[in-house]
Write an enzyme that holds these catalytic residues in place. Structure first.
Site, PDB file in Angstrom:
ATOM      1  CE  LYS A 148     -36.705 -50.169 -73.363  1.00  4.81           C
ATOM      2  NZ  LYS A 148     -37.652 -49.783 -72.282  1.00  4.81           N
ATOM      3  CE1 TYR A 157     -25.717 -28.361 -97.596  1.00  6.79           C
ATOM      4  CE2 TYR A 157     -25.218 -30.125 -96.059  1.00  6.79           C
ATOM      5  CZ  TYR A 157     -25.532 -29.710 -97.338  1.00  6.79           C
ATOM      6  OH  TYR A 157     -25.660 -30.629 -98.333  1.00  6.79           O
ATOM      7  CG  MET A 194     -27.622 -37.667 -95.037  1.00  4.33           C
ATOM      8  SD  MET A 194     -28.569 -37.902 -96.545  1.00  4.33           S
ATOM      9  CE  MET A 194     -29.862 -36.705 -96.380  1.00  4.33           C
TER      10      MET A 194
END
Ligand SMILES: *Cc1c(COP(=O)(O)O)cnc(C)c1O
Length: 357
Positions: free
Chosen positions: A33, A253, A301
């Site tokens: 799955k 960051y 990111m």
């Protein structure tokens, strides 16, 4: 090309599947799955089809994807149908379907089916998520038989805490299951990966290994069988920038890491948009140029920073393993306060490259 990629070792997948069968002596549905926990359901099914007893997916959309790719083996819908009209597709494509709710049982009774189907009748033995109540279970079994629409029934349940090897919960769930199935002559299926690896005494004609197929342990503690598993996915990328910083300089960051001495920092093309967990703190291990090191500061990111201070041989272009055969996904998961299941399922954007071992 951006160097981030996931290498998928299909021979390791087969090795792990064979362990599930070998240690249980049972038939095994390979649970693929959620796109095979991020590994690619179609490629994994193709790699296993010659030897697997069947596959299990969450829903009919995932099952149809396998049939569209030419997979002929049995495919079980672990959550069964979501709407009554899916039963036509269940018949057409020969899917096996779980019945976990009375409405699904009624849908089968009321449907016109061109041939009888295989049903896995799910008991709620204590997890209290889905499954029939023990008091309804024998009657549901008899109703399925009486409907004339069912060729075969497998009795199943699911463990809530099989990863906790010292908890009583699994034993209690087995007792509830055994009581509810008294007198019902059918095969049974109880064991997921933690129960395959850690609960040899629990009988299960069919086992349902998921996470172990991908080579990750569901346990926090050591387990002899889990130690034999081979990681299937290696997530890797490369160092794309290197800088030397004096003590007292922030990295990334939020200045979540500040150098505490003169340091050498590598920037890696890998971020949370690839599925690397943003929650992974400073110290989370990586392998760079063959040596263990650690990430520094916040994961962003598309990039993250690693410590090259003690890895002088690492430089621009050095390969970085984020998880794989050296840095286990379960270890990264612990650092990021999650589980290897989610680590794998979150994979995105990076190309998957398949090999046969
Ligand atoms: C996902 C799932 C499994 C596989 O679980 P693992 O812990 O990954 O082995 C087995 N059975 C059911 C019903 C599931 O939903």
């Amino acid at each position: 090309m951006r160097p981030a990629r996931a290498l998928i070792d299909l021979e390791a997948l087969r090795h792990n599947y064979r362990i599930a069968r070998e240690v249980t002596g049972a038939k095994a549905l390979a649970v693929i799955k959620a796109d095979a926990y991020g590994h690619g359901a179609v490629r994994c099914a193709q790699a296993l089809e010659a030897e697997a007893d069947g596959f299990a997916v969450a829903c009919i959309e995932e099952a149809l994807e396998l049939r569209a790719a030419g997979i002929k083996a049995p495919v079980l819908l672990l959550e069964g149908i979501f709407e009554a009209d899916e039963l036509a597709l269940v018949v057409e494509h020969d899917f096996w379907t779980v019945v976990h709710s009375l409405w699904q049982l009624e849908a089968i009774e009321q449907a016109t089916l061109s041939k009888p189907i295989t049903v896995w009748l799910k008991l709620d033995s204590g997890m209290h998520r889905v499954g029939l109540h023990p008091k309804d279970y024998p009657a549901a079994y008899q109703r399925l038989l009486a409907s004339g629409k069912v060729a075969k029934i497998v009795l199943m349940s699911h463990f809530a805490r099989a990863d906790e090897l010292h908890a009583q919960s699994s034993t209690e769930q087995v007792a509830v299951f055994e009581a509810a199935r008294q007198g019902l002559a059918a095969e049974v299926s109880l064991r997921n990966s933690p129960a395959v690896l850690g609960w040899p005494q629990i009988h299960s004609d069919w086992v349902r290994p998921g996470i172990m197929l991908y080579g990750a342990t569901p346990f926090e503690e050591a387990n002899a069988v889990a130690d034999r598993l081979q990681p299937v996915m290696t997530l890797e990328s490369k160092v794309i920038s290197v800088r030397e910083l004096p003590a007292g300089e922030p990295v990334g960051y939020g200045a979540k890491f500040v150098t505490d001495k003169p340091m050498r920092i590598g920037v890696v093309a890998m971020g949370y948009a690839d599925g690397y967990p943003r929650q992974a703190p400073t110290g989370t291990p990586v392998l760079v140029a063959g040596k263990r090191s650690r990430i520094l500061g916040r994961v962003s990111m598309d990039m993250l920073c690693i410590d090259l201070t003690d890895v002088p041989e690492a430089d621009l272009g050095s390969t970085v393993e984020l998880w794989g055969k050296n840095i286990l996904a379960s270890e990264v998961a612990q650092w990021a306060d999650t589980i290897p299941y989610q680590i794998f399922c979150n994979l995105r954007r990076v190309p998957r490259l398949y090999s046969e071992g």
